[in-house]
Design a protein around this motif. Structure first.
Motif, PDB file in Angstrom:
ATOM      1  N   ALA A  43       9.647 -36.071  -5.597  1.00 37.94           N
ATOM      2  CA  ALA A  43       8.191 -36.152  -5.775  1.00 37.94           C
ATOM      3  C   ALA A  43       7.507 -34.935  -5.146  1.00 37.94           C
ATOM      4  O   ALA A  43       6.573 -34.367  -5.727  1.00 37.94           O
ATOM      5  N   MET A  44       7.974 -34.520  -3.984  1.00 36.50           N
ATOM      6  CA  MET A  44       7.395 -33.361  -3.316  1.00 36.50           C
ATOM      7  C   MET A  44       7.646 -32.092  -4.130  1.00 36.50           C
ATOM      8  O   MET A  44       6.738 -31.272  -4.309  1.00 36.50           O
ATOM      9  N   GLU A  45       8.858 -31.926  -4.642  1.00 36.52           N
ATOM     10  CA  GLU A  45       9.165 -30.754  -5.456  1.00 36.52           C
ATOM     11  C   GLU A  45       8.314 -30.734  -6.726  1.00 36.52           C
ATOM     12  O   GLU A  45       7.846 -29.672  -7.146  1.00 36.52           O
ATOM     13  N   ARG A  46       8.091 -31.896  -7.316  1.00 41.07           N
ATOM     14  CA  ARG A  46       7.240 -31.956  -8.508  1.00 41.07           C
ATOM     15  C   ARG A  46       5.799 -31.587  -8.167  1.00 41.07           C
ATOM     16  O   ARG A  46       5.123 -30.934  -8.963  1.00 41.07           O
ATOM     17  N   ARG A  47       5.321 -32.022  -7.015  1.00 39.58           N
ATOM     18  CA  ARG A  47       3.964 -31.637  -6.616  1.00 39.58           C
ATOM     19  C   ARG A  47       3.877 -30.131  -6.365  1.00 39.58           C
ATOM     20  O   ARG A  47       2.862 -29.500  -6.667  1.00 39.58           O
ATOM     21  N   LEU A  48       4.933 -29.574  -5.804  1.00 41.07           N
ATOM     22  CA  LEU A  48       4.945 -28.140  -5.511  1.00 41.07           C
ATOM     23  C   LEU A  48       5.105 -27.277  -6.762  1.00 41.07           C
ATOM     24  O   LEU A  48       4.467 -26.230  -6.875  1.00 41.07           O
ATOM     25  N   HIS A  49       5.965 -27.709  -7.674  1.00 39.10           N
ATOM     26  CA  HIS A  49       6.338 -26.868  -8.815  1.00 39.10           C
ATOM     27  C   HIS A  49       5.920 -27.431 -10.160  1.00 39.10           C
ATOM     28  O   HIS A  49       6.145 -26.781 -11.181  1.00 39.10           O
ATOM     29  N   GLY A  50       5.374 -28.629 -10.174  1.00 42.81           N
ATOM     30  CA  GLY A  50       4.997 -29.251 -11.437  1.00 42.81           C
ATOM     31  C   GLY A  50       6.221 -29.703 -12.208  1.00 42.81           C
ATOM     32  O   GLY A  50       7.329 -29.763 -11.676  1.00 42.81           O
ATOM     33  N   GLU A  51       6.015 -30.003 -13.460  1.00 43.12           N
ATOM     34  CA  GLU A  51       7.104 -30.475 -14.315  1.00 43.12           C
ATOM     35  C   GLU A  51       7.822 -29.326 -15.015  1.00 43.12           C
ATOM     36  O   GLU A  51       8.735 -29.544 -15.779  1.00 43.12           O
ATOM     37  N   ARG A  52       7.389 -28.102 -14.727  1.00 43.09           N
ATOM     38  CA  ARG A  52       8.017 -26.946 -15.383  1.00 43.09           C
ATOM     39  C   ARG A  52       9.444 -26.790 -14.912  1.00 43.09           C
ATOM     40  O   ARG A  52       9.858 -27.371 -13.916  1.00 43.09           O
ATOM     41  N   ASP A  53      10.172 -25.985 -15.618  1.00 48.90           N
ATOM     42  CA  ASP A  53      11.558 -25.724 -15.239  1.00 48.90           C
ATOM     43  C   ASP A  53      11.599 -25.016 -13.893  1.00 48.90           C
ATOM     44  O   ASP A  53      11.043 -23.925 -13.745  1.00 48.90           O
ATOM     45  N   HIS A  54      12.213 -25.637 -12.943  1.00 47.59           N
ATOM     46  CA  HIS A  54      12.384 -25.037 -11.620  1.00 47.59           C
ATOM     47  C   HIS A  54      13.668 -25.588 -11.030  1.00 47.59           C
ATOM     48  O   HIS A  54      13.946 -26.784 -11.132  1.00 47.59           O
ATOM     49  N   SER A  55      14.435 -24.737 -10.399  1.00 47.44           N
ATOM     50  CA  SER A  55      15.745 -25.155  -9.891  1.00 47.44           C
ATOM     51  C   SER A  55      15.649 -26.261  -8.845  1.00 47.44           C
ATOM     52  O   SER A  55      16.520 -27.126  -8.773  1.00 47.44           O
ATOM     53  N   ASP A  56      14.594 -26.262  -8.032  1.00 42.22           N
ATOM     54  CA  ASP A  56      14.459 -27.311  -7.012  1.00 42.22           C
ATOM     55  C   ASP A  56      14.192 -28.672  -7.646  1.00 42.22           C
ATOM     56  O   ASP A  56      14.719 -29.692  -7.205  1.00 42.22           O
ATOM     57  N   VAL A  57      13.374 -28.694  -8.693  1.00 37.82           N
ATOM     58  CA  VAL A  57      13.107 -29.946  -9.413  1.00 37.82           C
ATOM     59  C   VAL A  57      14.385 -30.412 -10.112  1.00 37.82           C
ATOM     60  O   VAL A  57      14.740 -31.595 -10.052  1.00 37.82           O
ATOM     61  N   ALA A  58      15.086 -29.480 -10.734  1.00 41.10           N
ATOM     62  CA  ALA A  58      16.348 -29.829 -11.420  1.00 41.10           C
ATOM     63  C   ALA A  58      17.365 -30.388 -10.436  1.00 41.10           C
ATOM     64  O   ALA A  58      18.052 -31.376 -10.741  1.00 41.10           O
ATOM     65  N   ARG A  59      17.465 -29.796  -9.255  1.00 38.08           N
ATOM     66  CA  ARG A  59      18.396 -30.301  -8.246  1.00 38.08           C
ATOM     67  C   ARG A  59      18.025 -31.724  -7.835  1.00 38.08           C
ATOM     68  O   ARG A  59      18.887 -32.600  -7.718  1.00 38.08           O
ATOM     69  N   GLY A  60      16.743 -31.970  -7.635  1.00 35.47           N
ATOM     70  CA  GLY A  60      16.297 -33.306  -7.265  1.00 35.47           C
ATOM     71  C   GLY A  60      16.582 -34.339  -8.334  1.00 35.47           C
ATOM     72  O   GLY A  60      17.009 -35.456  -8.040  1.00 35.47           O
ATOM     73  N   LEU A  61      16.348 -33.971  -9.590  1.00 32.25           N
ATOM     74  CA  LEU A  61      16.656 -34.876 -10.698  1.00 32.25           C
ATOM     75  C   LEU A  61      18.147 -35.185 -10.749  1.00 32.25           C
ATOM     76  O   LEU A  61      18.546 -36.343 -10.919  1.00 32.25           O
ATOM     77  N   ASN A  62      18.957 -34.153 -10.594  1.00 32.27           N
ATOM     78  CA  ASN A  62      20.407 -34.336 -10.634  1.00 32.27           C
ATOM     79  C   ASN A  62      20.878 -35.224  -9.477  1.00 32.27           C
ATOM     80  O   ASN A  62      21.675 -36.152  -9.679  1.00 32.27           O
ATOM     81  N   ASN A  63      20.412 -34.952  -8.281  1.00 27.60           N
ATOM     82  CA  ASN A  63      20.856 -35.728  -7.123  1.00 27.60           C
ATOM     83  C   ASN A  63      20.496 -37.202  -7.266  1.00 27.60           C
ATOM     84  O   ASN A  63      21.307 -38.082  -6.967  1.00 27.60           O
ATOM     85  N   LEU A  64      19.291 -37.463  -7.738  1.00 34.04           N
ATOM     86  CA  LEU A  64      18.870 -38.850  -7.909  1.00 34.04           C
ATOM     87  C   LEU A  64      19.665 -39.527  -9.025  1.00 34.04           C
ATOM     88  O   LEU A  64      20.080 -40.684  -8.882  1.00 34.04           O
ATOM     89  N   ALA A  65      19.927 -38.812 -10.107  1.00 32.18           N
ATOM     90  CA  ALA A  65      20.722 -39.380 -11.205  1.00 32.18           C
ATOM     91  C   ALA A  65      22.142 -39.706 -10.754  1.00 32.18           C
ATOM     92  O   ALA A  65      22.680 -40.767 -11.088  1.00 32.18           O
ATOM     93  N   VAL A  66      22.747 -38.817  -9.993  1.00 31.97           N
ATOM     94  CA  VAL A  66      24.107 -39.053  -9.486  1.00 31.97           C
ATOM     95  C   VAL A  66      24.117 -40.267  -8.563  1.00 31.97           C
ATOM     96  O   VAL A  66      25.035 -41.102  -8.615  1.00 31.97           O
ATOM     97  N   LEU A  67      23.108 -40.393  -7.726  1.00 30.44           N
ATOM     98  CA  LEU A  67      23.016 -41.554  -6.834  1.00 30.44           C
ATOM     99  C   LEU A  67      22.885 -42.843  -7.644  1.00 30.44           C
ATOM    100  O   LEU A  67      23.581 -43.823  -7.374  1.00 30.44           O
ATOM    101  N   TYR A  68      21.982 -42.838  -8.637  1.00 29.08           N
ATOM    102  CA  TYR A  68      21.815 -44.031  -9.468  1.00 29.08           C
ATOM    103  C   TYR A  68      23.119 -44.395 -10.172  1.00 29.08           C
ATOM    104  O   TYR A  68      23.460 -45.569 -10.283  1.00 29.08           O
ATOM    105  N   LYS A  69      23.850 -43.385 -10.649  1.00 26.70           N
ATOM    106  CA  LYS A  69      25.143 -43.648 -11.285  1.00 26.70           C
ATOM    107  C   LYS A  69      26.096 -44.299 -10.298  1.00 26.70           C
ATOM    108  O   LYS A  69      26.796 -45.259 -10.623  1.00 26.70           O
ATOM    109  N   ALA A  70      26.138 -43.804  -9.064  1.00 27.03           N
ATOM    110  CA  ALA A  70      27.014 -44.374  -8.034  1.00 27.03           C
ATOM    111  C   ALA A  70      26.626 -45.814  -7.719  1.00 27.03           C
ATOM    112  O   ALA A  70      27.483 -46.618  -7.351  1.00 27.03           O
TER     113      ALA A  70
END
Length: 80
Positions: A43-70
């Protein structure tokens, strides 16, 4: 410590610290402790960088998705 340095304002160092702590909890199998930190960091990365393509937002999405999968929460992981 990062929150003390940057206060309550959003900062990528704080988001990175939250993400790192969440990763540590995840590695220890403490998935319930990791999830709110990943969510907050994303949420913080999205506030900082918006929904645009940004590596920090992508990392956050990936980490949360991997956790949900686990956690077996595939319906939550898929849209990420």
């Amino acid at each position: 410590m990062r929150r003390r340095l940057h206060g309550e304002r959003d900062h990528s160092d704080v988001a990175r610290g939250l993400n790192n702590l969440a990763g540590l909890y995840e590695a220890q199998g403490l998935l319930d402790k990791a999830e709110p930190l990943y969510v907050e960091a994303l949420a913080m990365e999205r506030r900082l960088h918006g929904e645009r393509d940004h590596s920090d937002v992508a990392r956050g999405l990936n980490n949360l998705a991997v956790l949900y999968k686990a956690q077996g929460l595939l319906d939550e992981a898929e849209p990420l």
